[in-house]
Design a protein around this motif. Structure first.
Motif, PDB file in Angstrom:
ATOM      1  N   MET A 105       0.866  -1.093   0.037  1.00 30.73           N
ATOM      2  CA  MET A 105      -0.056   0.118   0.257  1.00 30.73           C
ATOM      3  C   MET A 105       0.782   1.283   0.234  1.00 30.73           C
ATOM      4  O   MET A 105       0.588   2.228  -0.576  1.00 30.73           O
ATOM      5  CB  MET A 105      -0.922   0.032   1.123  1.00 30.73           C
ATOM      6  N   GLU A 106       1.876   1.429   0.895  1.00 22.32           N
ATOM      7  CA  GLU A 106       2.863   2.327   0.936  1.00 22.32           C
ATOM      8  C   GLU A 106       3.555   2.622  -0.453  1.00 22.32           C
ATOM      9  O   GLU A 106       3.282   3.756  -1.056  1.00 22.32           O
ATOM     10  CB  GLU A 106       3.833   2.165   1.712  1.00 22.32           C
ATOM     11  N   GLN A 107       3.808   1.552  -1.245  1.00 19.01           N
ATOM     12  CA  GLN A 107       4.415   1.789  -2.583  1.00 19.01           C
ATOM     13  C   GLN A 107       3.416   2.254  -3.660  1.00 19.01           C
ATOM     14  O   GLN A 107       3.641   3.125  -4.400  1.00 19.01           O
ATOM     15  CB  GLN A 107       4.788   0.469  -3.012  1.00 19.01           C
ATOM     16  N   ILE A 108       2.081   1.905  -3.493  1.00 14.19           N
ATOM     17  CA  ILE A 108       1.158   2.379  -4.396  1.00 14.19           C
ATOM     18  C   ILE A 108       0.796   3.711  -4.195  1.00 14.19           C
ATOM     19  O   ILE A 108       0.776   4.486  -5.075  1.00 14.19           O
ATOM     20  CB  ILE A 108      -0.007   1.336  -4.064  1.00 14.19           C
ATOM     21  N   ASN A 109       0.743   4.004  -2.904  1.00 13.18           N
ATOM     22  CA  ASN A 109       0.545   5.655  -2.652  1.00 13.18           C
ATOM     23  C   ASN A 109       1.504   6.351  -3.211  1.00 13.18           C
ATOM     24  O   ASN A 109       1.238   7.646  -3.281  1.00 13.18           O
ATOM     25  CB  ASN A 109       0.256   5.611  -1.005  1.00 13.18           C
ATOM     26  N   LYS A 110       2.599   6.035  -2.627  1.00 12.98           N
ATOM     27  CA  LYS A 110       4.001   6.671  -3.282  1.00 12.98           C
ATOM     28  C   LYS A 110       4.029   7.113  -4.716  1.00 12.98           C
ATOM     29  O   LYS A 110       4.116   8.344  -5.103  1.00 12.98           O
ATOM     30  CB  LYS A 110       5.180   6.020  -2.878  1.00 12.98           C
TER      31      LYS A 110
END
Length: 225
Positions: free
Chosen positions: A137-142
């Motif tokens: 999720m962090e990578q997607i949001n980034k």
């Protein structure tokens, strides 16, 4: 899936809120301020992104592997409790009322312990599921944040949310494939190791033969991320 969609929607809302807040900051004095341009909008399909995001398959496989021990323990606890109930039912016709009451109380106590441990393990499983999905999720949001900044978008909406806010849109505004392309370039993130400090409860101890109670419903397997 629902949990992940809510997390992504929350991020998108936070992004939009930050953009609006930045736009509302007073501009530096200028002799001839230019009129503000139109808002630049785009959207993504969070469901499609989450289904194809690098690392998703690995996270699910890791979760299933770790949950094998949890499900085995729950099954062992349930089997032990059912054995106690069956033993009591077989002996019940020969027991005195006081003996039956004592054994019924004992099995109720064990059943309560089983339910408490099952609930605790379900909570641990849900927490672990979130931990495994967090890096993804962090990578997607980034990536979404980067595309918003690079494209000077004021808002990026989510057409794949549980309650979509978009009923019609130009496909040219869809950034879903752009997000997936960049995610594939980054590759899957490293999954967090399971915390060794989280103990897996042992099976329900088997006391003396006890009395009848309703059979436990058992613990349900946590949903897929």
């Amino acid at each position: 899936m629902h949990v992940m969609s809510r997390a992504l929607v929350a991020t998108l809302i936070a992004t939009a809120t930050a953009s609006v807040a930045a736009a509302q900051q007073p501009a530096a004095p200028a002799p001839s301020p230019a009129p503000a341009g139109p808002l630049k909008l785009a959207y993504v399909n969070s469901r499609q992104i989450l289904e194809s995001a690098p690392g998703r398959t690995e996270a699910e496989a890791q979760f299933e592997k770790e949950m094998t021990g949890f499900r085995t323990t729950i099954q062992r606890m349930s089997d032990s409790l059912q054995t106690m109930v069956a033993a009591y039912e077989k002996a019940a016709p020969t027991l005195q009322p006081a003996q039956r009451q004592t054994r019924e109380n004992a099995i109720r106590q064990v059943q309560g312990e089983f339910q408490q441990r099952s609930q605790s393990m379900e909570q641990q499983a849900a927490q672990r599921q979130q931990e495994l999905m967090a890096p993804i999720m962090e990578q997607i949001n980034k990536v979404i944040q980067e595309l918003r900044a690079e494209g000077s978008y004021s808002f990026i909406f989510d057409s794949g949310a549980q309650s979509p806010v978009i009923v019609s849109a130009d496909k040219a505004l869809d950034l879903t494939e752009s997000v997936l392309t960049r995610l594939k370039t980054l590759g899957p993130p490293k999954l967090p190791a399971m915390q060794a400090a989280t103990p897996v409860p042992s099976a329900v101890p088997t006391p003396g033969r006890t009395g009848p109670v309703s059979s436990p419903s058992g613990a349900q397997r946590p949903g897929r991320p």
